[in-house]
Design a protein around this motif. Structure first.
Motif, PDB file in Angstrom:
ATOM      1  N   ALA A 184       0.458  -0.969   0.012  1.00  0.00           N
ATOM      2  CA  ALA A 184       0.188   0.089  -0.067  1.00  0.00           C
ATOM      3  C   ALA A 184       0.625   1.025   0.185  1.00  0.00           C
ATOM      4  N   ALA A 185       1.638   0.744   0.880  1.00  0.00           N
ATOM      5  CA  ALA A 185       3.077   2.215   1.104  1.00  0.00           C
ATOM      6  C   ALA A 185       3.894   2.563  -0.452  1.00  0.00           C
ATOM      7  N   LEU A 186       4.160   1.511  -1.288  1.00  0.00           N
ATOM      8  CA  LEU A 186       4.760   1.186  -2.251  1.00  0.00           C
ATOM      9  C   LEU A 186       3.663   2.382  -3.481  1.00  0.00           C
ATOM     10  N   ARG A 187       2.756   1.527  -3.413  1.00  0.00           N
ATOM     11  CA  ARG A 187       1.496   2.089  -4.328  1.00  0.00           C
ATOM     12  C   ARG A 187       1.485   3.895  -4.125  1.00  0.00           C
ATOM     13  N   GLN A 188       1.269   4.356  -3.173  1.00  0.00           N
ATOM     14  CA  GLN A 188       0.504   5.207  -2.385  1.00  0.00           C
ATOM     15  C   GLN A 188       2.058   6.688  -3.292  1.00  0.00           C
ATOM     16  N   VAL A 189       3.423   6.553  -2.664  1.00  0.00           N
ATOM     17  CA  VAL A 189       4.476   6.803  -3.641  1.00  0.00           C
ATOM     18  C   VAL A 189       4.608   6.674  -4.451  1.00  0.00           C
ATOM     19  N   ALA A 190       4.971   5.697  -5.218  1.00  0.00           N
ATOM     20  CA  ALA A 190       4.964   5.615  -6.781  1.00  0.00           C
ATOM     21  C   ALA A 190       3.481   6.202  -7.213  1.00  0.00           C
ATOM     22  N   GLY A 191       2.932   6.613  -7.205  1.00  0.00           N
ATOM     23  CA  GLY A 191       1.697   7.427  -7.535  1.00  0.00           C
ATOM     24  C   GLY A 191       1.222   8.846  -7.149  1.00  0.00           C
ATOM     25  N   GLN A 192       2.811   9.500  -6.972  1.00  0.00           N
ATOM     26  CA  GLN A 192       2.726  10.742  -6.562  1.00  0.00           C
ATOM     27  C   GLN A 192       3.737  11.275  -7.774  1.00  0.00           C
ATOM     28  N   TYR A 193       4.496  10.743  -8.562  1.00  0.00           N
ATOM     29  CA  TYR A 193       5.295  10.973  -8.955  1.00  0.00           C
ATOM     30  C   TYR A 193       5.758  10.199 -11.047  1.00  0.00           C
ATOM     31  N   ALA A 194       6.299  11.304 -11.106  1.00  0.00           N
ATOM     32  CA  ALA A 194       6.622  10.212 -12.894  1.00  0.00           C
ATOM     33  C   ALA A 194       7.635   9.830 -12.901  1.00  0.00           C
ATOM     34  N   TYR A 195       8.151   8.897 -13.775  1.00  0.00           N
ATOM     35  CA  TYR A 195       8.575   8.030 -13.984  1.00  0.00           C
ATOM     36  C   TYR A 195      10.299   8.563 -14.452  1.00  0.00           C
TER      37      TYR A 195
END
Length: 323
Positions: A184-195
């Motif tokens: 859940a934490a990884l999804r939250q952080v990854a969704g806040q930034y572009a690749y």
């Protein structure tokens, strides 16, 4: 991290001393039972001494067996959570062999660091591109009270009936909790930034180019989520990052095109600089005088030579410049 754990303050005796005492009582009770049976078997007409000796020896044997259950052994980075008929009485962490009141219930937990290598998951980044991202996490138990009483580790364990003695079952249950919260934490952080910063014009953080900052935020999010279970995050970092397979080929071609354009810009910039230098050199040293048409032709030829991918084929002009 706010802790609810405290040290066990009950009576604690040396385990080897109590082992010697319980063995001595065991031998004494067995001898008493044997003599009690012998006295009862004799035809003396008075069974009271034999009965008292036999009954007392049996009672002593039962109490001795109960006392033996109070011995506990702890290795480094292990702990025993002690409860008194359901009430939390503290956590015992002294390494060695000890004895406590056998009517206390104890549950062993491990305080050693554990490693979680999460499988890459598919998420959408800030601009909507599907990416594959994974993490590696090092964690350890910090608050034994929260680990046992704040989360439902009994239900999460593979075999809830053995939770009192099965340390592996409890730790596997906590590891499952860590895995879910890490996802859940990884999804939250990854969704806040572009690749990646595809246009190279933005100063925003990206998953690919700002690893240290992203890992720091990921660790902070994990700390917030895992504090409920008394778990401390030692280290957390992204160990896998790539575009999802369905767009990987397209994004690769886009990156290649961007790289080619950037390279071409550098080549053209250098070629223009070299042409200007050549014209200035010819003019300053008065090697030859060129009108505008000749200058245009020379610029065109030089740019073709300098910017071309293949070697130019020279053509020797045997006429005159004014011809």
């Amino acid at each position: 991290m706010e802790t609810k754990e405290f040290t066990f303050k009950g009576t604690v005796l040396n385990g080897f001393l109590m082992l010697f005492v319980t063995l001595a009582l065991l031998i004494a009770s067995i001898v008493g039972i044997i003599y009690g049976i012998i006295m009862l078997s004799e035809e003396s007409g008075n069974d009271l001494p034999g009965g008292l000796l036999l009954g007392g020896s049996v009672l002593l044997l039962i109490l001795d067996i109960i006392a033996m259950c109070g011995e506990l052994q702890l290795e480094p980075n292990e702990a025993k959570v002690v409860t008194w008929f359901g009430k939390y009485s503290g956590t015992f962490k002294q390494t060695g062999f000890y004895w406590i009141n056998p009517f206390y219930s104890t549950k062993k937990v491990s305080l050693r660091a554990r490693n979680l290598d999460a499988e890459p998951i598919k998420v959408n980044d800030k601009v909507g591109n599907p990416i594959m991202i994974g993490l590696v996490l090092v964690w350890k138990l910090k608050d034994t009270y929260k680990a046992l009483f704040e989360v439902d580790s009994q239900t999460m364990a593979a075999n809830p009936n053995t939770m009192g003695s099965d340390t592996k079952g409890l730790m596997n249950a906590l590891e499952n909790f860590v895995r879910v919260q890490s996802d859940a934490a990884l999804r939250q952080v990854a969704g806040q930034y572009a690749y990646d910063d595809e246009d190279n014009k933005s100063n925003e953080l990206t998953l690919r180019s700002s690893a240290d900052e992203i890992n720091e935020q990921l660790e902070q999010k994990l700390d917030e989520r895992l504090a409920l279970a008394g778990i401390e995050v030692v280290e957390a970092r992204i160990n896998y990052l790539a575009y999802a397979p369905e767009i990987a080929a397209v994004m690769l071609r886009r990156q290649q095109a961007s790289a080619i354009i950037t390279a071409r810009e550098k080549i053209v910039e250098g070629a223009v600089s070299m042409v200007k230098m050549a014209l200035d050199k010819l003019s300053s040293e008065e090697i030859v005088e060129l009108d505008d048409d000749k200058k245009a032709a020379m610029v065109s030829n030089l740019l073709v030579v300098l910017c071309g991918d293949e070697s130019a084929q020279p053509v020797v002009n045997t006429g005159t410049l004014n011809h």
